[in-house]
Write an enzyme that holds these catalytic residues in place. Structure first.
Site, PDB file in Angstrom:
ATOM      1  N   HIS A 144       0.818  -1.216   0.000  1.00 46.71           N
ATOM      2  CA  HIS A 144       0.000   0.000   0.000  1.00 46.71           C
ATOM      3  C   HIS A 144       0.849   1.263   0.000  1.00 46.71           C
ATOM      4  O   HIS A 144       0.377   2.323  -0.400  1.00 46.71           O
ATOM      5  CB  HIS A 144      -1.025  -0.007   1.139  1.00 46.71           C
ATOM      6  CG  HIS A 144      -0.499   0.270   2.508  1.00 46.71           C
ATOM      7  ND1 HIS A 144      -0.220  -0.723   3.421  1.00 46.71           N
ATOM      8  CD2 HIS A 144      -0.224   1.434   3.141  1.00 46.71           C
ATOM      9  CE1 HIS A 144       0.196  -0.183   4.555  1.00 46.71           C
ATOM     10  NE2 HIS A 144       0.204   1.134   4.411  1.00 46.71           N
ATOM     11  N   ASP A 203       1.155  -7.765   2.275  1.00 38.74           N
ATOM     12  CA  ASP A 203       1.257  -6.318   2.026  1.00 38.74           C
ATOM     13  C   ASP A 203       2.723  -5.899   1.898  1.00 38.74           C
ATOM     14  O   ASP A 203       3.293  -5.289   2.793  1.00 38.74           O
ATOM     15  CB  ASP A 203       0.570  -5.551   3.156  1.00 38.74           C
ATOM     16  CG  ASP A 203       0.326  -4.097   2.803  1.00 38.74           C
ATOM     17  OD1 ASP A 203       0.858  -3.629   1.786  1.00 38.74           O
ATOM     18  OD2 ASP A 203      -0.399  -3.421   3.559  1.00 38.74           O
ATOM     19  N   SER A 248       3.861   2.177   8.538  1.00 41.20           N
ATOM     20  CA  SER A 248       3.631   1.262   7.423  1.00 41.20           C
ATOM     21  C   SER A 248       4.947   1.036   6.682  1.00 41.20           C
ATOM     22  O   SER A 248       5.608   1.989   6.272  1.00 41.20           O
ATOM     23  CB  SER A 248       2.600   1.841   6.461  1.00 41.20           C
ATOM     24  OG  SER A 248       1.327   1.832   7.042  1.00 41.20           O
TER      25      SER A 248
END
Length: 713
Positions: free
Chosen positions: A84, A219, A648
């Protein structure tokens, strides 16, 4: 009975803070809580994590594109971050004919890696506390003179530093302005896409699974840093060579066990752990619900179109994911604050502080009054800001209004105009005027219905009917140059920016008559007059008192080891691998496996489809070296590390500093940890390195990438 409940609440509060101090915290890497880290199982030293005299782990950790985190995992500058985080770059290389989002991308060699104009990574070269220099001469000053003096001192300090042309110095406030730290930053500008799984792996579970556990998302995506022949930062060039790092992370595929020590190293974005109870209450009961309501409408409208039209799906994929991310986070945050009894915990803590220092009562009484006075303005600010962000026609109108103001004030130079044109060109590439007319119609109706009359433009009540708005907004959109459906200077803004801007006087004259622009300006003028001055004035007073309150907390509470709130600077958080029991009779294990991917599999589904090759690998149990003691491939795991947005892509490391996972999310029940860390619920979610290498090796047939790495078995 009342006294007994207060004793229990107080006891629970002390227990919670004790645990939070053990597991929570976002520590400046030059000020690590090393003793506690070693007590919990860390085998390396603080100097191995951050050292300016010799290579250390900090030399392998970068801020990715100004927001996420990434880490170097090979001696050839190979970079790992979340799918992402690289989504925008993957999308930029995608077309309907060559859909890298759906199909994935894997370079077969360095020559086929894809450049990404504008993508940067930042290394932190050094960190120094500079509080004395920045606050010098400010002792007797109040706002606005205080802010001006601090800003001047920051510029003096930055200008005094001897740095390279590719370096910069950033000075950051900590503890609400009670301390300041300087960061020397080195920026690399040639970063190329190396590999990304299809979104059926990298985004598996999509919005349904976002922020929740159990999770089965791969991810991750891979990039590579390139440098000039001297290994220094350079603009993109075919002559650049792979960057040789000072340090890169060994990748561990050892099995994980509950209570193993872990730490996460990255750039957490923003937390507010030290707010008063009244502020937490307002967030929980007013601000978060307003933000959620706006995004709920926008997302449902976008989703209806994206599910039936591939071109729209590709155009809006990155934007939809961005909007959905914090929509769901705020839902979990509001519920988590209630569930963790955050307001009462804050009240109990405030009472304990006042018992130690009675002066704190005056500070807290003033903060309570200010927050109550600000409440109606803060609520309108939340609705207005979210409507402008999610109704793209209004957002565009805002951009053009700023353009007009800059031109009329003589501030629009060639560089600024060029940047504006580039921004608009990129925006219109992924924009649907027809779809946004529907979004805007619904959001304007929401704003008209949810906003107190004193904050609405005259006559705005006519927009309360959503159905009528749909017809009117579609007609307005057709006649608007802002939406790109009408022309100015013989060109559509959405198709020919250069030609549309060729006659600025005519463009500005046309913009001022544009129906979208006029709608936006009616909202902006009313907000600017009736909300913004009052909201900002009260916030300035709140900020000043919060600084005082922070200093008083640190002075009064000698038993608590404080860490500064996150502010996108490099931090270390640590904890242990752990499952959780977030609800009565609900218990989660700390690890998920590939079997769970197959259990969730829904053929052809937008969120839960699974590539045929992955199904085949699972059916044949062709797992290579990547299975664990269960005989299955581990996919994700949770731990008690205190993370937030910006973490992240952060590396999750073991006791020896080996990469064991890639941080990408938090457990939904604990998203309130930005405001109130609760050790019962707060869990960060990571992709297991075994799954990452399994996908690269077995699924992508890209073992050449693994051959670059140092794999710890």
């Amino acid at each position: 009975m009342i006294k007994r409940n207060m004793v229990i609440a107080s006891a629970f509060f002390c227990f919670s803070w004790g645990i939070a101090q053990q597991y929570g915290g976002m520590w400046i890497p030059t000020e690590l809580n090393e003793k506690e880290m070693k007590d919990m199982g860390m085998k390396i030293s603080a100097k191995d994590i951050f050292n300016t005299q010799k290579p250390s782990i900090k030399d392998a950790v970068v801020q990715f594109n100004g927001g996420c985190t990434a880490e170097i995992i090979s001696p050839k500058g190979l970079l790992l971050t979340n799918h992402h985080c690289g989504y925008g770059q993957i999308q930029a290389h995608s077309t309907v004919q060559n859909d890298l989002l759906s199909n994935g991308f894997w370079a077969k060699n360095m020559g086929t890696e894809l450049p990404n104009p504008g993508l940067t990574v930042d290394f932190i070269i050094d960190i120094k506390e500079v509080t004395g220099q920045i606050l010098e001469g400010t002792e007797s000053l109040t706002e606005p003179d205080l802010s001006k003096k601090i800003a001047a001192n920051i510029e003096i300090y930055k200008n005094s530093q001897k740095i390279q042309p590719y370096q910069s110095v950033s000075v950051k406030s900590m503890y609400y302005g009670n301390k300041y730290y300087a960061y020397v930053i080195e920026t690399y500008k040639d970063v190329r896409l190396v590999g990304a799984p299809p979104q059926s792996i990298g985004k598996f579970g999509s919005d349904t699974d976002n922020w929740v556990w159990p999770r089965h998302t791969g991810d991750f995506s891979m990039f590579r840093i390139y440098a000039d022949k001297n290994n220094k930062p350079a603009e993109y060039s075919k002559d650049n060579i792979p960057y040789v790092p000072k340090h890169y992370l060994p990748v561990s595929i050892k099995d994980k066990n509950e209570n193993d020590f872990t730490f996460v190293f990255g750039f957490p974005g923003r937390t507010t752990e030290y707010l008063p109870a009244i502020a937490v209450e307002k967030i929980m009961t007013e601000i978060d619900p307003a933000r959620i309501a706006v995004r709920d409408v926008a997302l449902k409208t976008l989703d209806e179109k994206m599910r039936t039209d591939d071109a729209t799906r590709i155009k809006y994929a990155s934007k939809y994911a961005s909007v959905a991310n914090y929509w769901k986070k705020w839902i979990g945050e509001a519920e988590g604050l209630k569930k963790s009894n955050a307001v009462q915990k804050k009240i109990t803590y405030e009472q304990s502080l006042m018992a130690k220092n009675p002066e704190l009562k005056t500070t807290l009484d003033e903060l309570n009054k200010l927050y109550k006075d600000q409440a109606p303005y803060a609520l309108n600010n939340a609705y207005y800001s979210e409507v402008l962000r999610n109704a793209e026609t209004l957002m565009l109108a805002n951009i053009y209004s700023n353009y007009i103001a800059s031109v009329e004030a003589g501030r629009m130079d060639t560089k600024a105009l060029s940047a504006l044109k580039e921004r608009l060109t990129a925006f219109y590439k992924d924009y649907s005027a027809e779809l946004d007319a529907k979004v805007t119609a619904k959001l304007v109706a929401l704003y008209a219905n949810k906003t107190a009359p004193q904050f609405l433009p005259a006559g705005f009540e006519k927009y309360k009917n959503e159905s009528q708005n749909m017809t009117e907004m579609e007609e307005i959109s057709k006649s608007s140059i802002i939406t790109g459906r009408a022309e100015v200077n013989g060109a559509s803004l959405s198709q020919d920016i250069e030609k549309a801007f060729s006659n600025p006087d005519k463009l500005i004259k046309t913009l001022k008559k544009d129906p979208v622009y006029q709608l936006f300006m009616s909202m902006k003028d009313t907000y600017t007059k009736n909300t913004d001055p009052q909201f900002t004035s009260l916030q300035t007073k709140i900020d000043g008192l919060q600084k005082k309150y922070m200093a008083q907390q640190m002075t009064a509470d000698k038993n608590r080891k404080f860490f500064p709130d996150a502010n996108s600077t490099l931090r270390v958080t640590y904890g242990k691998i752990k499952g959780s029991t977030p609800k009565d009779a609900v218990s989660y294990d700390y690890q998920t496996h590939l079997a769970g991917v197959m259990e969730k599999y829904v053929p052809g589904d937008y969120e839960f489809d699974v590539p045929k090759k992955l199904i085949d690998l699972y059916s044949k149990k062709d797992f290579g070296n990547y299975k664990d003691k269960t005989g299955d491939v581990p996919v994700g795991f949770t731990a008690t590390n205190h993370t937030t947005g910006g973490n992240s892509g952060s590396p999750a490391l073991d006791a020896n500093g080996n990469l064991v996972g890639l941080n990408f999310d938090r457990q939904w029940e604990g998203t309130m940890s930005d405001i109130n860390y609760d050790p019962r619920f707060s869990r960060n979610i990571m992709v297991d390195t075994k799954y990452i290498l399994f996908i690269i090796d077995k699924f992508a047939d890209s073992k050449w990438l693994i051959d670059e790495m140092k794999v710890v078995k």
